[in-house]
Design a protein around this motif. Structure first.
Motif, PDB file in Angstrom:
ATOM      1  N   ASP A  31       0.830  -1.218  -0.037  1.00  0.00           N
ATOM      2  CA  ASP A  31      -0.035   0.263  -0.200  1.00  0.00           C
ATOM      3  C   ASP A  31       0.996   1.774  -0.033  1.00  0.00           C
ATOM      4  O   ASP A  31       1.898   1.292   0.147  1.00  0.00           O
ATOM      5  N   ALA A  38      -4.605   6.510   0.169  1.00  0.00           N
ATOM      6  CA  ALA A  38      -4.084   5.736  -0.388  1.00  0.00           C
ATOM      7  C   ALA A  38      -3.987   4.898  -1.762  1.00  0.00           C
ATOM      8  O   ALA A  38      -5.784   4.656  -2.029  1.00  0.00           O
ATOM      9  N   SER A  39      -3.802   4.105  -1.030  1.00  0.00           N
ATOM     10  CA  SER A  39      -3.399   3.262  -2.966  1.00  0.00           C
ATOM     11  C   SER A  39      -2.849   1.918  -3.092  1.00  0.00           C
ATOM     12  O   SER A  39      -2.508   1.383  -1.663  1.00  0.00           O
ATOM     13  N   TYR A  40      -3.234   0.825  -3.223  1.00  0.00           N
ATOM     14  CA  TYR A  40      -2.958  -1.000  -3.417  1.00  0.00           C
ATOM     15  C   TYR A  40      -2.200  -1.135  -5.056  1.00  0.00           C
ATOM     16  O   TYR A  40      -2.784  -0.862  -5.582  1.00  0.00           O
ATOM     17  N   LEU A  55      -8.908  -1.405  -3.819  1.00  0.00           N
ATOM     18  CA  LEU A  55      -8.972  -1.463  -2.533  1.00  0.00           C
ATOM     19  C   LEU A  55     -10.002  -2.459  -1.870  1.00  0.00           C
ATOM     20  O   LEU A  55      -9.141  -3.620  -1.288  1.00  0.00           O
ATOM     21  N   ALA A  58      -7.311  -5.649  -2.774  1.00  0.00           N
ATOM     22  CA  ALA A  58      -5.991  -5.588  -1.697  1.00  0.00           C
ATOM     23  C   ALA A  58      -6.867  -6.228  -0.995  1.00  0.00           C
ATOM     24  O   ALA A  58      -6.177  -7.144  -0.301  1.00  0.00           O
TER      25      ALA A  58
END
Length: 86
Positions: A31, A38-40, A55, A58
């Motif tokens: 992440d 937030a990014s994954y 998300l 993830a």
């Protein structure tokens, strides 16, 4: 939503920090934080490619990994996500 991105895109989206969530048979789930966002990501370490994932994708991978789901299920899920990359 899976998207092939450059490593520089990854660095930009993780400029305020990144965590390795797990490594799994040549793939790495991470992440990253930029500001409040937030990014994954999945990194394909064998082919030196980085993918941004949602998300929910993830979360599904983390849940499978933590529940010790059969490794082939997790690998198939990762590879399916990569195949769908835009």
């Amino acid at each position: 939503m899976t998207k092939l991105i450059t490593f520089n895109d990854y660095l930009s989206k993780a400029e305020n920090g990144a965590r390795v969530l797990f490594d799994f048979y040549g793939y790495r789930l991470l992440d990253g934080i930029k500001g409040e966002t937030a990014s994954y990501f999945i990194m394909d370490l064998k082919n030196d490619k980085t993918y941004e994932i949602s998300l929910s994708d993830a979360y599904e991978l983390i849940a499978c990994y933590c529940a010790a789901v059969d490794r082939y299920v997790i690998l198939n899920t990762i590879e399916d996500l990569i195949c769908k990359a835009a």
